[in-house]
Design a protein around this motif. Structure first.
Motif, mmCIF file in Angstrom:
data_model
loop_
_atom_site.group_PDB
_atom_site.id
_atom_site.type_symbol
_atom_site.label_atom_id
_atom_site.label_comp_id
_atom_site.label_asym_id
_atom_site.label_seq_id
_atom_site.Cartn_x
_atom_site.Cartn_y
_atom_site.Cartn_z
ATOM 1 N N GLU A 73 37.433 58.873 47.553
ATOM 2 C CA GLU A 73 38.449 58.659 46.521
ATOM 3 C C GLU A 73 38.760 57.176 46.339
ATOM 4 O OE1 GLU A 73 38.652 60.776 48.981
ATOM 5 O OE2 GLU A 73 39.333 62.752 48.318
ATOM 6 N N LEU A 74 38.889 56.448 47.447
ATOM 7 C CA LEU A 74 39.197 55.028 47.346
ATOM 8 C C LEU A 74 38.037 54.231 46.773
ATOM 9 C CD1 LEU A 74 41.253 54.218 50.570
ATOM 10 C CD2 LEU A 74 42.069 54.551 48.242
ATOM 11 N N LYS A 75 36.823 54.730 46.922
ATOM 12 C CA LYS A 75 35.672 54.040 46.349
ATOM 13 C C LYS A 75 35.737 54.028 44.827
ATOM 14 C CE LYS A 75 32.332 54.687 50.097
ATOM 15 N NZ LYS A 75 31.047 55.322 50.514
ATOM 16 N N ASP A 76 36.482 54.964 44.262
ATOM 17 C CA ASP A 76 36.624 54.999 42.807
ATOM 18 C C ASP A 76 37.603 53.951 42.295
ATOM 19 O OD1 ASP A 76 34.843 57.102 42.637
ATOM 20 O OD2 ASP A 76 36.412 58.639 42.744
ATOM 21 N N LEU A 77 38.402 53.387 43.186
ATOM 22 C CA LEU A 77 39.376 52.374 42.780
ATOM 23 C C LEU A 77 38.699 51.013 42.643
ATOM 24 C CD1 LEU A 77 42.475 53.201 45.024
ATOM 25 C CD2 LEU A 77 42.338 53.389 42.550
ATOM 26 N N PRO A 78 39.121 50.222 41.652
ATOM 27 C CA PRO A 78 38.596 48.862 41.552
ATOM 28 C C PRO A 78 39.158 48.002 42.667
ATOM 29 C CG PRO A 78 40.349 49.198 39.958
ATOM 30 C CD PRO A 78 40.093 50.542 40.591
ATOM 31 N N GLY A 79 38.565 46.834 42.867
ATOM 32 C CA GLY A 79 39.065 45.921 43.881
ATOM 33 C C GLY A 79 38.009 44.935 44.318
ATOM 34 N N PRO A 80 38.402 43.850 44.978
ATOM 35 C CA PRO A 80 37.450 42.835 45.423
ATOM 36 C C PRO A 80 36.576 43.345 46.567
ATOM 37 C CG PRO A 80 39.627 42.369 46.291
ATOM 38 C CD PRO A 80 39.790 43.518 45.346
ATOM 39 N N TRP A 81 35.371 42.832 46.638
ATOM 40 C CA TRP A 81 34.452 43.242 47.696
ATOM 41 C C TRP A 81 34.908 42.706 49.051
ATOM 42 C CZ3 TRP A 81 30.457 46.620 47.522
ATOM 43 C CH2 TRP A 81 30.013 47.019 46.270
ATOM 44 N N GLY A 82 35.337 41.472 49.106
ATOM 45 C CA GLY A 82 35.693 40.873 50.380
ATOM 46 C C GLY A 82 34.465 40.487 51.172
ATOM 47 N N ILE A 83 34.671 40.082 52.426
ATOM 48 C CA ILE A 83 33.567 39.693 53.301
ATOM 49 C C ILE A 83 33.567 40.596 54.530
ATOM 50 C CG2 ILE A 83 33.597 37.301 52.526
ATOM 51 C CD1 ILE A 83 35.154 36.566 55.022
ATOM 52 N N PRO A 84 32.449 40.708 55.229
ATOM 53 C CA PRO A 84 32.393 41.576 56.411
ATOM 54 C C PRO A 84 33.498 41.250 57.418
ATOM 55 C CG PRO A 84 30.191 40.847 55.808
ATOM 56 C CD PRO A 84 31.147 40.079 54.948
ATOM 57 N N VAL A 85 33.984 42.259 58.060
ATOM 58 C CA VAL A 85 35.022 42.205 59.095
ATOM 59 C C VAL A 85 36.395 41.878 58.503
ATOM 60 C CG1 VAL A 85 35.806 41.170 61.266
ATOM 61 C CG2 VAL A 85 33.352 41.485 60.839
ATOM 62 N N PHE A 86 36.528 40.794 57.774
ATOM 63 C CA PHE A 86 37.831 40.342 57.279
ATOM 64 C C PHE A 86 38.228 40.974 55.950
ATOM 65 C CE2 PHE A 86 36.305 36.833 59.944
ATOM 66 C CZ PHE A 86 37.371 36.714 60.824
ATOM 67 N N GLY A 87 37.252 41.421 55.172
ATOM 68 C CA GLY A 87 37.579 41.909 53.839
ATOM 69 C C GLY A 87 38.113 40.771 52.986
ATOM 70 N N SER A 88 39.280 40.966 52.378
ATOM 71 C CA SER A 88 39.923 39.924 51.562
ATOM 72 C C SER A 88 41.079 39.260 52.297
ATOM 73 C CB SER A 88 40.439 40.533 50.250
ATOM 74 O OG SER A 88 39.385 41.073 49.483
ATOM 75 N N LEU A 89 41.174 39.499 53.592
ATOM 76 C CA LEU A 89 42.321 39.035 54.361
ATOM 77 C C LEU A 89 42.498 37.527 54.304
ATOM 78 C CD1 LEU A 89 44.575 40.172 56.154
ATOM 79 C CD2 LEU A 89 43.093 39.787 58.137
ATOM 80 N N LEU A 90 41.410 36.783 54.337
ATOM 81 C CA LEU A 90 41.514 35.326 54.356
ATOM 82 C C LEU A 90 42.062 34.770 53.049
ATOM 83 C CD1 LEU A 90 38.207 34.367 56.223
ATOM 84 C CD2 LEU A 90 40.495 34.732 57.168
ATOM 85 N N SER A 91 41.975 35.551 51.977
ATOM 86 C CA SER A 91 42.547 35.123 50.688
ATOM 87 C C SER A 91 44.018 35.472 50.569
ATOM 88 C CB SER A 91 41.785 35.784 49.531
ATOM 89 O OG SER A 91 40.429 35.425 49.537
ATOM 90 N N LEU A 92 44.546 36.190 51.578
ATOM 91 C CA LEU A 92 45.906 36.710 51.480
ATOM 92 C C LEU A 92 46.792 36.259 52.632
ATOM 93 C CD1 LEU A 92 44.867 40.366 50.507
ATOM 94 C CD2 LEU A 92 45.727 38.602 48.961
ATOM 95 N N THR A 93 46.415 35.174 53.293
ATOM 96 C CA THR A 93 47.197 34.730 54.447
ATOM 97 C C THR A 93 48.539 34.135 54.037
ATOM 98 O OG1 THR A 93 45.968 32.642 54.391
ATOM 99 C CG2 THR A 93 45.186 34.339 55.921
#
Length: 383
Positions: A4-24
């Motif tokens: 279900e979540l795969k159907d949602l749009p969103g950034p790919w992110g990077i391995p392990v961290f995802g988009s976390l480094l963009s949201l610190t």
């Protein structure tokens, strides 16, 4: 990630961290920008090991947190909080009938006793180790029971309905009190400093505020008490100042993560059970369409109608929406209002020359705090 979540749009992110480094830092601004430019009001972002459904804009947040309040009233289970709290207290506890009981107690109790709340004598200890703090609060519970006082605080309010509480109930009360004190003091302090700073940076608004206070409270024996009681409805611009500060700088712009208790949907997007959900309140407060043409400008007048009376907006939601929203918004609001009146009625306040060009973006950590600044106080009248 679930199907279900795969159907949602969103950034790919990077391995392990995802988009976390963009949201610190200032994640609320980044998430709003992504919603506006790329993904729409509902999208999924990976934050480390967690997939988080982000809600932007009033329509999406209102649907999830109000129209579908129960299903979004879970609390995202993080290992740190599980070990730290063991599913006790109020803010980090998972949704169940015990949480419902304590939520009702805290809401009703604060509504009933806000004007004489005495629990603040423990505020200087809120940074102590949580276990030690819990022990001290248990001591307070026993002390208040033994004294059998008639004053209206949360502990005596609790014992009115629980004459002989068991150990589990006493411990539960202690952790709820700890949550209320720790959360209430840190957020209220940060929010009031924002009020002070915005007025100092906008001297025309400060002058108009003081003129209103002088006019409305001129014949009051106790101006501050009158301001939050019989004169409150007459202080339209003063209320607008506080409302605009809430809008400009909500100190918890994304709050704590929610968790879905069942499969659900928001704005047509399917969201499975046990999904982490983040309502981005910043996106409501800075909506370019609703607050056009100047959402980034401090302008209290936007909260006044044509006659100059204060008008409440459903797009200012600093305390959150739904069942997990702040349990004591009236207490917080009037406490901040009283402090604002007390300072600007009795003092002229000036920002230090070294802080004239202070960065109004703030400091983004767990909360959105104002930067450090210095002021001078000059008496306007006898205190």
């Amino acid at each position: 990630m679930s199907e279900e979540l795969k159907d949602l749009p969103g950034p790919w992110g990077i391995p392990v961290f995802g988009s976390l480094l963009s949201l610190t830092t200032f994640k609320e601004k980044t998430l709003m920008k992504w919603a506006e430019e790329n993904y729409g009001p509902v999208f999924v972002v990976r934050m480390g090991s967690a997939n988080v459904v982000v809600l932007n804009g009033y329509e999406a947040i209102q649907e999830a947190m109000c129209s579908k309040a129960q299903v979004h009233s879970g609390r995202f289970e993080a290992l740190m909080f599980d070990v730290y709290r063991e599913d006790r207290g109020l803010f980090f506890k998972q949704y169940d009938h015990v949480w419902e009981k304590w939520r009702k107690f805290a809401h009703d109790g604060l509504e009933h006793v806000w004007e004489t709340l005495k629990i603040t004598r423990f505020l200087d200890r809120v940074k102590e180790n949580r276990n030690k703090f819990g022990i001290k609060l248990l001591g307070l519970v026993d002390e208040r029971m033994d004294e059998q006082r008639k004053s209206q605080d949360l502990v005596t309010y609790f014992y009115r309905g629980n004459q002989q509480p068991n150990a589990e109930e006493r411990e539960g009360l202690a952790f709820v009190l700890a949550d209320l004190i720790q959360a209430g003091t840190t957020t209220s302090t940060a929010q009031f400093l924002w009020v002070l700073l915005f007025l100092l940076k906008n001297p025309d608004s400060m002058t108009r505020l003081q003129e209103e206070l002088d006019t409305v409270l001129s014949d009051c024996d106790d101006p501050v008490e009158s301001a939050i009681t019989q004169k409150y409805d007459e202080l339209n611009f003063s209320r607008a100042v506080l409302e605009e500060t809430f809008r400009m700088r909500p100190v918890a712009p994304t709050g704590l993560l929610h968790q879905t208790l069942n499969d659900t949907s928001v704005m047509g997007f399917k969201i499975p059970q046990n999904s982490a959900v983040m309502p981005n309140l910043w996106s409501v407060h800075h909506d370019k369409h609703h607050w056009s043409p100047d959402p980034e400008v401090f302008r209290p007048e936007r909260h006044l109608d044509e006659s100059g009376s204060f008008k409440k907006s459903n797009h200012v939601v600093p305390f959150g929406l739904g069942w997990r929203s702040c349990v004591g918004p009236k207490l917080v609001h009037l406490n901040l209002f009283a402090h604002m009146v007390n300072i600007f009625h009795y003092y002229d306040v000036k920002l230090s020359p070294n802080d004239v060009n202070i960065d109004m973006a703030g400091i983004s950590t767990t909360l959105l705090n104002p930067p450090p600044f210095k002021v001078t106080f000059n008496p306007r009248r006898k205190v």
